[in-house]
Design a protein around this motif. Sequence first.
Motif, short mmCIF file in Angstrom:
data_model
loop_
_atom_site.label_atom_id
_atom_site.label_comp_id
_atom_site.label_asym_id
_atom_site.label_seq_id
_atom_site.Cartn_x
_atom_site.Cartn_y
_atom_site.Cartn_z
N SER A 23 14.95 31.73 -0.20
CA SER A 23 16.08 30.51 -0.79
C SER A 23 17.37 30.85 -0.76
N ARG A 24 17.87 31.14 0.31
CA ARG A 24 19.27 31.46 0.38
C ARG A 24 19.91 30.23 0.83
N ILE A 25 21.23 30.04 0.37
CA ILE A 25 21.96 28.85 0.77
C ILE A 25 23.36 29.44 1.28
N ALA A 26 23.61 29.08 2.65
CA ALA A 26 24.66 29.66 3.05
C ALA A 26 25.90 28.80 2.71
N LEU A 27 27.03 29.42 2.43
CA LEU A 27 28.39 29.00 2.14
C LEU A 27 29.03 28.62 3.47
N ASN A 28 29.56 27.33 3.46
CA ASN A 28 30.20 27.09 4.45
C ASN A 28 31.88 26.93 4.28
N PHE A 29 32.34 27.28 5.35
CA PHE A 29 33.76 27.57 5.22
C PHE A 29 34.39 27.05 6.24
N TYR A 30 35.98 26.79 5.98
CA TYR A 30 36.79 26.57 7.22
C TYR A 30 37.06 27.69 7.94
N PRO A 31 36.75 28.05 9.23
CA PRO A 31 36.81 29.28 9.95
C PRO A 31 38.01 29.97 9.93
N GLU A 32 39.08 29.14 10.29
CA GLU A 32 40.53 29.47 10.39
C GLU A 32 41.00 30.37 9.17
N GLU A 33 40.30 29.94 8.05
CA GLU A 33 40.63 30.62 6.71
C GLU A 33 39.90 31.96 6.36
N VAL A 34 39.09 32.12 7.22
CA VAL A 34 38.30 33.39 7.12
C VAL A 34 38.80 34.42 8.30
N THR A 35 39.05 34.18 9.36
CA THR A 35 39.45 34.96 10.63
C THR A 35 40.36 34.29 11.49
N ASN B 271 37.56 32.78 -3.57
CA ASN B 271 39.03 33.07 -3.33
C ASN B 271 39.22 33.70 -1.91
N ARG B 272 38.66 34.70 -1.52
CA ARG B 272 38.73 35.45 -0.18
C ARG B 272 37.62 35.83 0.40
N PHE B 273 37.40 35.57 1.78
CA PHE B 273 36.34 36.08 2.37
C PHE B 273 37.13 35.95 3.85
N SER B 274 37.22 37.29 4.35
CA SER B 274 37.94 37.82 5.62
C SER B 274 37.38 38.46 6.29
N ILE B 275 37.45 38.26 7.58
CA ILE B 275 36.86 39.15 8.73
C ILE B 275 38.13 39.75 9.44
N ASP C 1 14.38 18.74 6.48
CA ASP C 1 15.56 18.78 7.79
C ASP C 1 16.40 19.66 7.00
N TYR C 2 17.11 20.57 7.66
CA TYR C 2 18.26 21.65 6.97
C TYR C 2 19.49 20.99 7.49
N TYR C 3 20.46 21.03 6.46
CA TYR C 3 21.70 20.68 6.69
C TYR C 3 22.60 21.71 5.79
N PRO C 4 23.89 22.07 6.18
CA PRO C 4 24.49 23.13 5.55
C PRO C 4 25.27 22.32 4.25
N LEU C 5 25.61 23.24 3.46
CA LEU C 5 26.57 22.91 2.25
C LEU C 5 27.61 22.14 2.83
N GLU C 6 28.44 21.30 2.11
CA GLU C 6 29.63 20.69 2.20
C GLU C 6 30.74 21.78 2.58
N LYS C 7 31.57 21.57 3.40
CA LYS C 7 32.23 22.66 3.86
C LYS C 7 33.51 22.81 2.79
N LYS C 8 33.92 23.84 2.07
CA LYS C 8 35.02 24.12 1.16
C LYS C 8 36.04 25.07 1.78
N HIS C 9 37.27 24.82 1.16
CA HIS C 9 38.55 25.57 1.44
C HIS C 9 38.18 26.95 0.46
N LEU C 10 38.84 27.94 0.65
CA LEU C 10 38.96 28.91 0.00
C LEU C 10 39.50 28.68 -1.37
N GLY C 11 39.05 29.01 -2.46
CA GLY C 11 39.69 28.58 -3.71
C GLY C 11 38.90 27.32 -4.37
N GLU C 12 38.09 26.57 -3.43
CA GLU C 12 37.23 25.33 -4.10
C GLU C 12 36.17 25.78 -4.48
#
Length: 169
Positions: free
Chosen positions: A54-66, A161-165, A26-37
């Motif tokens: 075997s890729r692992i998607a990084l999980n973000f708080y979306p309001e920090e990205v866009t 540290n930064r991921f932005s759209i 069963d797939y579940y995402p990584l724990e969500k991290k703030h930018l800088g964590e």
Amino acid sequence: MKIVYSMAVIICAAMWFGSCQNEELDYYPLEKKHLGETYTEYVMNNIISNDTVSRIALNFYPEEVTSLSYVDYDDSTCIFTFHRGNTSRYRLSWDYETDGSYVEVQYGQNGMWYTVNEQKHSGEYLLTANDGMSVRMCIQGGGTMFSGDGLIKYSIAVTVNRFSIEEAD
């Protein structure tokens, strides 16, 4: 008789191990991290199940990205998707630190993913995106294996540290 019994045990063990390897996790995402964590670990269930690399998607708080209201974030797949209604240009920018993990900034279209960062730890990319196109940041599986909380885990060290759209000028 001993040989027959030993052969039966070996066959049963092989069937049991084989069936465990063929089970879908069963797939579940990584724990969500703030930018800088820092992302420090993952388990087999964090690997994107339909990905052969075997890729692992990084999980973000979306309001920090866009802040774009027409870019949706799916918490279960960790993917940002464009829903503007027309084709537009966007600036993807990133800055990350890693201790050996292979990090990819990608956009997706028609079921295919394209990597844009070429292993540059910081940079930007101008993307022309249609409705339904997606963006994600992920790592490839690897790292030192260890046991914790009754699970087999893999250590990683990725700090985004930064991921932005943003809309491009």
